[in-house]
Write a protein that holds these residues in place. Structure first.
Motif, PDB file in Angstrom:
ATOM      1  N   LEU A 204       0.818  -1.221   0.000  1.00 41.84           N
ATOM      2  CA  LEU A 204       0.000   0.000   0.000  1.00 41.84           C
ATOM      3  C   LEU A 204       0.845   1.262   0.000  1.00 41.84           C
ATOM      4  O   LEU A 204       0.519   2.242  -0.683  1.00 41.84           O
ATOM      5  CB  LEU A 204      -0.930   0.008   1.220  1.00 41.84           C
ATOM      6  CG  LEU A 204      -2.132  -0.928   1.134  1.00 41.84           C
ATOM      7  CD1 LEU A 204      -2.874  -0.966   2.467  1.00 41.84           C
ATOM      8  CD2 LEU A 204      -3.069  -0.485   0.028  1.00 41.84           C
ATOM      9  N   SER A 205       1.939   1.255   0.745  1.00 33.65           N
ATOM     10  CA  SER A 205       2.776   2.453   0.859  1.00 33.65           C
ATOM     11  C   SER A 205       3.446   2.846  -0.457  1.00 33.65           C
ATOM     12  O   SER A 205       3.906   3.967  -0.608  1.00 33.65           O
ATOM     13  CB  SER A 205       3.842   2.235   1.929  1.00 33.65           C
ATOM     14  OG  SER A 205       4.674   1.143   1.558  1.00 33.65           O
ATOM     15  N   GLU A 206       3.518   1.918  -1.433  1.00 37.80           N
ATOM     16  CA  GLU A 206       4.204   2.205  -2.693  1.00 37.80           C
ATOM     17  C   GLU A 206       3.254   2.394  -3.879  1.00 37.80           C
ATOM     18  O   GLU A 206       3.701   2.591  -5.000  1.00 37.80           O
ATOM     19  CB  GLU A 206       5.186   1.075  -3.004  1.00 37.80           C
ATOM     20  CG  GLU A 206       6.307   0.988  -2.000  1.00 37.80           C
ATOM     21  CD  GLU A 206       7.281  -0.119  -2.314  1.00 37.80           C
ATOM     22  OE1 GLU A 206       7.395  -0.507  -3.485  1.00 37.80           O
ATOM     23  OE2 GLU A 206       7.934  -0.591  -1.373  1.00 37.80           O
ATOM     24  N   ARG A 207       1.975   2.316  -3.648  1.00 35.99           N
ATOM     25  CA  ARG A 207       1.021   2.416  -4.755  1.00 35.99           C
ATOM     26  C   ARG A 207       0.865   3.842  -5.241  1.00 35.99           C
ATOM     27  O   ARG A 207       1.020   4.796  -4.483  1.00 35.99           O
ATOM     28  CB  ARG A 207      -0.328   1.847  -4.332  1.00 35.99           C
ATOM     29  CG  ARG A 207      -0.214   0.367  -4.072  1.00 35.99           C
ATOM     30  CD  ARG A 207      -1.529  -0.263  -3.829  1.00 35.99           C
ATOM     31  NE  ARG A 207      -1.319  -1.646  -3.412  1.00 35.99           N
ATOM     32  CZ  ARG A 207      -2.269  -2.415  -2.962  1.00 35.99           C
ATOM     33  NH1 ARG A 207      -3.503  -1.963  -2.871  1.00 35.99           N
ATOM     34  NH2 ARG A 207      -1.994  -3.644  -2.593  1.00 35.99           N
ATOM     35  N   THR A 208       0.509   3.993  -6.498  1.00 30.80           N
ATOM     36  CA  THR A 208       0.411   5.318  -7.106  1.00 30.80           C
ATOM     37  C   THR A 208      -0.667   6.187  -6.478  1.00 30.80           C
ATOM     38  O   THR A 208      -0.613   7.409  -6.612  1.00 30.80           O
ATOM     39  CB  THR A 208       0.152   5.217  -8.618  1.00 30.80           C
ATOM     40  OG1 THR A 208      -1.029   4.443  -8.833  1.00 30.80           O
ATOM     41  CG2 THR A 208       1.322   4.591  -9.334  1.00 30.80           C
ATOM     42  N   ALA A 209      -1.615   5.617  -5.796  1.00 32.39           N
ATOM     43  CA  ALA A 209      -2.656   6.421  -5.152  1.00 32.39           C
ATOM     44  C   ALA A 209      -2.042   7.336  -4.095  1.00 32.39           C
ATOM     45  O   ALA A 209      -2.616   8.359  -3.740  1.00 32.39           O
ATOM     46  CB  ALA A 209      -3.707   5.520  -4.511  1.00 32.39           C
TER      47      ALA A 209
END
Length: 185
Positions: free
Chosen positions: A46-51
């Motif tokens: 989650l910490s690396e997602r584009t969102a």
């Protein structure tokens, strides 16, 4: 195409790695199997997602550079700024005919349509040169999540090496593109 999903356990990291790299199927081989869920090692934390990345302002757009004005020092400066801010940009009026660009695209498709045993020869573990590499992720052993892509890197060192070691299915098309577009590169 025959359903290969019965031959590979997509929950088994070693089986996936062997299928992709060892057997030369690449990520394309997984996609061609028609799997209905992504293997765990391809799911980004989650910490690396584009969102989580700051979104571009609506008034901004991808930078476009006119190569017919290449001599203008502002163009070079602007390209550097675009590379830093965006990571990419579009180049127009570069002088490379559309037929050549389409040829490169077709040659690339031709490479990725090769049987796995032929593509396998170009994975970095088997490649005849460090300048010719097929890969699916930058460093699969070290990444938190692998990238859902296959890519072929052809680093130009010399005419002799390119004409001898680049994959034959795309060798001449890419070589002539490189020769004709080297001022852009």
């Amino acid at each position: 195409m025959e359903d290969q999903s019965k031959f590979i356990d997509i929950t088994n990291f070693e089986a996936i790695t062997n299928f992709i790299i060892g057997e030369g199927n690449g990520v394309k081989g997984l996609a061609d199997m028609g799997i209905d869920s992504l293997p765990q090692q391809y799911i980004q934390p989650l910490s690396e997602r584009t969102a989580n990345i700051k979104k571009a302002e609506p008034k901004e757009s991808i930078p476009v550079f006119d190569m017919s004005k290449w001599e203008d020092p502002m163009v070079a400066r602007s390209i550097c700024e675009a590379a830093e801010k965006w990571g990419f940009f579009q180049v127009i009026n570069h002088g490379v005919p559309i037929e050549v660009l389409e040829g490169v695209k077709e040659a690339t498709y031709g490479f990725f349509q090769l049987p796995p045993q032929e593509k396998r020869m170009f994975f970095k573990e088997h490649s005849p040169s460090n300048h010719v590499r097929l890969s699916t992720s930058f460093i699969p052993e070290a990444e938190t999540a692998m990238e859902w892509k296959d890519y072929l890197s052809l680093f130009y060192v010399s005419d002799e090496e390119a004409l001898q070691l680049w994959p034959s299915v795309c060798r001449y098309t890419i070589y002539y593109f490189h020769r004709g577009a080297s001022y852009v590169i």
